[in-house]
Design an enzyme around this catalytic site. Sequence first.
Site, PDB file in Angstrom:
ATOM      1  N   LYS A  75      -5.304   1.104   0.500  1.00  0.00           N
ATOM      2  CA  LYS A  75      -5.390   1.225   1.962  1.00  0.00           C
ATOM      3  C   LYS A  75      -4.785   2.569   2.359  1.00  0.00           C
ATOM      4  O   LYS A  75      -3.782   3.001   1.765  1.00  0.00           O
ATOM      5  CB  LYS A  75      -4.616   0.074   2.602  1.00  0.00           C
ATOM      6  N   SER A 150      -5.963  -5.366   9.894  1.00  0.00           N
ATOM      7  CA  SER A 150      -6.268  -3.962   9.828  1.00  0.00           C
ATOM      8  C   SER A 150      -6.731  -3.485   8.447  1.00  0.00           C
ATOM      9  O   SER A 150      -7.268  -2.373   8.344  1.00  0.00           O
ATOM     10  CB  SER A 150      -5.024  -3.150  10.230  1.00  0.00           C
ATOM     11  N   SER A 174      -2.760  -8.727   8.591  1.00  0.00           N
ATOM     12  CA  SER A 174      -3.732  -7.700   8.201  1.00  0.00           C
ATOM     13  C   SER A 174      -4.228  -7.729   6.769  1.00  0.00           C
ATOM     14  O   SER A 174      -5.158  -7.003   6.435  1.00  0.00           O
ATOM     15  CB  SER A 174      -3.158  -6.317   8.471  1.00  0.00           C
TER      16      SER A 174
HETATM   17  N1  GLN Z   1      -3.696  -7.814  14.133  1.00  0.00           N
HETATM   18  C1  GLN Z   1      -2.271  -7.634  14.178  1.00  0.00           C
HETATM   19  C2  GLN Z   1      -1.910  -6.458  15.044  1.00  0.00           C
HETATM   20  O1  GLN Z   1      -2.803  -5.829  15.534  1.00  0.00           O
HETATM   21  C3  GLN Z   1      -1.719  -7.515  12.794  1.00  0.00           C
HETATM   22  C4  GLN Z   1      -1.832  -6.164  12.245  1.00  0.00           C
HETATM   23  C5  GLN Z   1      -1.212  -6.036  10.890  1.00  0.00           C
HETATM   24  O2  GLN Z   1      -0.895  -7.018  10.237  1.00  0.00           O
HETATM   25  N2  GLN Z   1      -0.989  -4.802  10.493  1.00  0.00           N
HETATM   26  O3  GLN Z   1      -0.765  -6.176  15.239  1.00  0.00           O
END
Ligand code: GLN
Length: 484
Positions: A75, A150, A174
């Site tokens: 990532k 994400s 994410s």
């Molecule tokens: N969807 C969540 C957010 O937007 C989690 C994101 C993540 O785990 N990095 O904060």
Amino acid sequence: MINHSLTELATALRAKEISSVELTLLFLDRIARFGDLNTFITVNEEMALEQAKAADERIAAKEATPLTGIPIAHKDIFCTKDILTTCGSKMLSNFVSPYNATIVANLANAGTVTLGKTNMDEFAMGSSNETSYFGPVKNPWDTTTVPGGSSGGSAAAVAARLAPAATGSDTGGSIRQPAAFCGVTGLKPSYGRVSRYGMIAFASSLDQAGPITRSAEDAALMLQTMASFDPKDSTSVDKVVPNYLDEFHKDLSEMTLGIPKQYFTDGVDKEVTKAVEGAIRTLKKMGADTVEVDLPNSDLGIPCYYVIAPAEASSNLSRFDGVRYGHRASEYDDLADMYAKSRSEGFGEEVKRRIMIGTYALSSGYYDAYYNKALKLRRLIVNDFAEAFEQCDLIVGPTTPTTAFELGGKADDPVAMYLNDIYTASINLAGLPAMSVPVGFDKGGRPIGMQLIGPYMDAGDILNVAHRFQRETDWHTKMPEGYE
Ligand code: GLN
């Protein structure tokens, strides 16, 4: 080869059925062929082939680890020496880190090959991969839908067989949510199990790196190598990393699964509930016991997370000022104007929204009403899980309330987007290990994930249960059409 597990790939490499260079070329070719999915921000052709050559020499010298020669994707939140690390942002679109993140170094030392860096929501803020400066990723199961976020690039790449495994990061879901949307296996370790050094910080008390793979067995192998005590991360836990594969001996008749009543409500899509209940029935048939558990503060997870995460983000992202690194505006009047213009130009909408919310929640007038209150709720959530684990070995439920939604479907409604994290964010607030495994498809052929949550610092049981489930079922072996 594209459907081989990591263990099978390692065996093939050692038996000289294929070389690491050939394997790397195979995946680089697939990445190019399926470029429309937009899963990669950077493809690392030249360096990958050098790493593969070195891996082949290591295998020939009989000095290989189980991952030597296996190509993987990282990532783009993890710092990688010599190639771009953008974090999905214009702010870092030309940033090359002078060092490797600890997990990147651990995997490189084991002999993995870095195929490239995967697309992601900007600074890991999002649930659909649509906030990326580099454009959205498409879900290979249905390219009109999002891959989740994400870590959407990593999950879509593993699902489409563009990489045998990938790394991800999980602050509120994410790793698990995109794994569920893409029909792959994703594991968020306990907070502190894996070093955060060199992982660009979003919310430091919640962030944790983990693997996205096609099976629990592969996830165990990856975690084994990623995890290490790291003096460079003061929150890294100094505890021996167990051999997760050794934990696969425990029979399900020794296990009690906790079923939280709050996770099976009308708020969940019926097809998701049906698939998860079907998976629980399979686990019961395999000998597991079940007990209903109560997580009374579950509905506070989202409001609590969406105060704490932005608060920490507003502090973490203050370092991007256009001076030390990051995008700098080309025209400005004075220093203050340069900061303002650089940040306005460098950050996207969602990141700006989080910085505003977080700065507000931390301001002296509202600190007690929001940030301090959220910290108290966090304690209640931690206590709920601790009490539930007195009755069970692990907790199971849906990973997400729905399957993958349409691209653009929620992009203008931040609250609807935030509700995706309803079953995942609390787990980060409590610092627990959790994973998502495929358990079926909806009528439209979109994958459904089941979440397994373990007690703190104990991913052994969830990995074991997921592994045994995957020996009985074949959901995790399914592949989206058109990617053969
Ligand atoms: N969807 C969540 C957010 O937007 C989690 C994101 C993540 O785990 N990095 O904060």
